[in-house]
Design an enzyme around this catalytic site. Structure first.
Site, PDB file in Angstrom:
ATOM      1  N   LYS A  13       0.863  -1.169  -0.122  1.00  0.00           N
ATOM      2  CA  LYS A  13       0.061  -0.047  -0.175  1.00  0.00           C
ATOM      3  C   LYS A  13       0.893   1.337   0.024  1.00  0.00           C
ATOM      4  O   LYS A  13       2.217   1.293   0.497  1.00  0.00           O
ATOM      5  CB  LYS A  13      -1.074   0.018   0.990  1.00  0.00           C
ATOM      6  CG  LYS A  13      -0.394  -0.008   2.487  1.00  0.00           C
ATOM      7  CD  LYS A  13      -0.094   1.303   3.222  1.00  0.00           C
ATOM      8  CE  LYS A  13       0.953   1.070   4.598  1.00  0.00           C
ATOM      9  NZ  LYS A  13       1.749   2.009   4.837  1.00  0.00           N
ATOM     10  N   ASP A 143      -2.968  -2.137  10.404  1.00  0.00           N
ATOM     11  CA  ASP A 143      -3.325  -1.892   9.042  1.00  0.00           C
ATOM     12  C   ASP A 143      -3.871  -3.115   8.455  1.00  0.00           C
ATOM     13  O   ASP A 143      -4.169  -3.167   7.436  1.00  0.00           O
ATOM     14  CB  ASP A 143      -2.069  -1.719   8.208  1.00  0.00           C
ATOM     15  CG  ASP A 143      -1.407  -0.316   8.093  1.00  0.00           C
ATOM     16  OD1 ASP A 143      -2.145   0.655   8.967  1.00  0.00           O
ATOM     17  OD2 ASP A 143      -0.187  -0.247   7.732  1.00  0.00           O
TER      18      ASP A 143
END
Ligand code: ATP
Length: 301
Positions: A13, A143
């Site tokens: 990401k 996350d």
């Protein structure tokens, strides 16, 4: 019948925006961040086998034992489903092939953990509900819920676990440049807390400010060149490693619309509207930094 073996990909990401808005009593930082999955991926192969976990891993700088987030995710999963009816023998053979740079601000470990939880659940007959997987994921990293979610992009608050899915970036090529040294996420957050105090009222509605500067089309998000993309952790990591500021400048000189550090760094990225410029930029960066990648945002399914 459930498949006995599966191969899954775990994407990296980037954080298009990251502000730290406070700190919980337990020490975790509160965030406002915009995360986007990109198609630089680790690969994980999993197979059902006898009892316990057999784990192997290729890649530099990553633990090859029980400390690996893949092992920890598989272990948590097996503990959670142990004793449920109708399951095959509770064990897995797992092989991780790392491609995402480690301790790079690209979320590789969290993504591997999420991919492992999802894959294990597939192998074991979806024994856990999606919210149970999120509960396990949160024990492994803030996350992980983002990587467990189907959405390729999200605005996140809380410690990163309160997710609002948003359209994926559209029409950009992304150049990632990792300078080849690790940065500890813990160090970056701890240093930020020590050096910066901000009036909470200044931090209200942060996401709304950024969201207004983005064109959220039906088919994807387009960022205005002057959109205020910021990463609070640059004040820590870029201050410590001035090379990163120069790398951002290089990305912009090659034609990036925006350049920013991802997560706690040290990877920096440039967003390019022109794919050829992105290719040329990546080639130039690769001659000095082997871990330079030309990637695309992961699209909607
Ligand atoms: P974030 O952007 O979420 O802060 P990061 O990309 O900076 O994370 P990771 O690559 O996830 O950092 O690694 C963080 C730490 O986790 C490293 O010190 C590494 O040794 C450890 N680790 C354990 N398992 C893994 C894994 N499967 N992949 C990467 N790192 C792992």
């Amino acid at each position: 019948m459930q498949p006995a073996r599966v191969t899954v990909r775990a994407p990296a990401k980037i954080n298009l925006f990251l502000r730290i808005t406070g700190r919980r009593p337990d020490g975790y930082h509160l965030l406002s961040t915009w995360m986007q999955k990109v198609d630089l991926c680790d690969t994980i192969e999993l197979a059902v086998c006898g009892e316990g976990i057999r784990f192997s891993c290729t890649g530099d700088g990553v633990p090859g034992d029980r400390d690996n987030l893949v092992y920890r995710a598989a272990d948590l999963y097996l503990q959670a489903v142990r004793g449920r009816d109708g399951l095959p023998a509770l064990g897995a053979a797992i092989e991780l092939r790392k491609r995402i740079p480690v301790a790079a601000g690209l979320g590789g470990g969290s993504s591997d953990a999420a991919a492992t939880l999802r894959a294990m659940n597939g192998l074991f007959g979806s024994a856990l509900a999606p919210d149970e997987l999120v509960g396990l994921g949160l024990r492994l990293g803030a996350d992980v819920p983002f990587f467990l979610a189907d959405s390729p992009a999200a605005l996140a608050t809380g410690i990163g676990e309160i997710l609002r899915p948003v359209p994926s970036l559209q029409g950009y090529s992304v150049v990632l440049v990792n300078p080849g040294f690790p940065v500890s996420t813990r160090w970056a957050y701890q240093t930020f807390a020590l050096t910066k105090k901000e009036d909470a009222s200044n931090l209200a509605n942060l996401q709304e400010c950024v969201v207004e500067d983005v064109c959220w089309g039906d088919s994807g998000a387009m960022i205005q060149p002057d959109a205020p993309l910021v990463n609070d952790l640059e004040t820590v990591t870029v201050a410590r490693y001035p090379l990163l500021e120069r790398l951002k400048g290089e990305l912009l000189r090659h034609g990036a619309v925006q350049a920013l550090m991802s997560g706690s760094g040290p990877t920096v990225f440039g967003l390019f509207a022109d794919h050829h410029k992105a290719e040329a930029c990546c080639a130039a960066c690769k001659s000095r930094f082997a871990a330079s990648y030309l990637v695309a945002p992961v699209g909607e399914k």
